[in-house]
Design a protein around this motif. Structure first.
Motif, PDB file in Angstrom:
ATOM      1  N   LEU A  96     -78.995 -75.897 -57.923  1.00  0.00           N
ATOM      2  CA  LEU A  96     -77.741 -76.620 -57.731  1.00  0.00           C
ATOM      3  C   LEU A  96     -77.770 -77.415 -56.424  1.00  0.00           C
ATOM      4  N   LEU A 133     -78.566 -71.258 -57.573  1.00  0.00           N
ATOM      5  CA  LEU A 133     -77.929 -71.937 -56.433  1.00  0.00           C
ATOM      6  C   LEU A 133     -78.890 -72.907 -55.759  1.00  0.00           C
ATOM      7  N   VAL A 188     -73.131 -73.608 -62.800  1.00  0.00           N
ATOM      8  CA  VAL A 188     -72.148 -72.660 -62.266  1.00  0.00           C
ATOM      9  C   VAL A 188     -71.519 -71.821 -63.385  1.00  0.00           C
TER      10      VAL A 188
END
Length: 179
Positions: free
Chosen positions: A58, A55, A39
């Motif tokens: 993640l 993302l 992030v």
């Protein structure tokens, strides 16, 4: 050759960022550190520059670290981190291994959702049974647990006993009482 240049560039950029932010390059990267890194704006740019959606990585972090734990690893090495990012590039063609991983990920998500749903349904069922027990009058005779339903032969609808007009139903032949 182009892939090796991309890999070297990615490794250098990530290594420089990690050193600048106090990471021990010989230590394993924990899931929490992994998520924190993904992030960070500079890491997002580095990862996106090689064609990887940070993302998505993640979102998959829990699965990645669950697999590492199953294999006995205590975290992600720097080399494994770079390899993982390179494997997740959008320009890579999908392989059987990738499809198998995706299938495993979907199955895991479905299993988790079904387990939660089963718990919710069980809790709801228990709540309904408790409410029903509270609503039923307490009787000491054997018929206290019998259910009474009235079924109209004309249309097959079930009518609760408290909605039946008993005076009208007494002489009506199309109403049947079941106990």
């Amino acid at each position: 050759e182009k892939d090796s240049v991309v890999a070297c560039h990615l490794a250098c950029e990530l290594r420089n960022w990690m050193i600048a932010h106090g990471y021990d390059m010989d230590a394993h990267i924990s899931n929490q550190q992994f998520q924190q890194m993904l992030v960070e704006p500079q890491v997002v740019k580095i990862v996106n520059d090689v064609g990887v959606d940070s993302l998505m990585v993640l979102d998959m972090s829990q699965t990645i670290f669950d697999d590492l734990a199953k294999s006995g690893a205590h975290g992600l090495t720097f080399a494994a981190f770079v390899g993982l990012v390179l494997d997740m590039r959008g320009t890579n063609p999908a392989k059987v291994k990738d499809v198998r991983e995706q299938l495993r990920f979907v199955k895991l998500a479905i299993i988790e959702a079904m387990a939660k749903l089963n718990i919710d349904v069980l809790n709801l069922h228990q709540d309904v049974r408790a409410m029903r027990a509270d609503m039923e009058p307490d009787h000491d005779d054997e018929d206290s647990h019998a259910e009474v339903t009235f079924i109209s032969k004309a249309n097959g609808e079930v009518t609760p006993p408290d909605l039946i007009d008993t005076e009208a139903a007494d002489g009506d032949e199309d109403v049947e009482a079941e106990i």
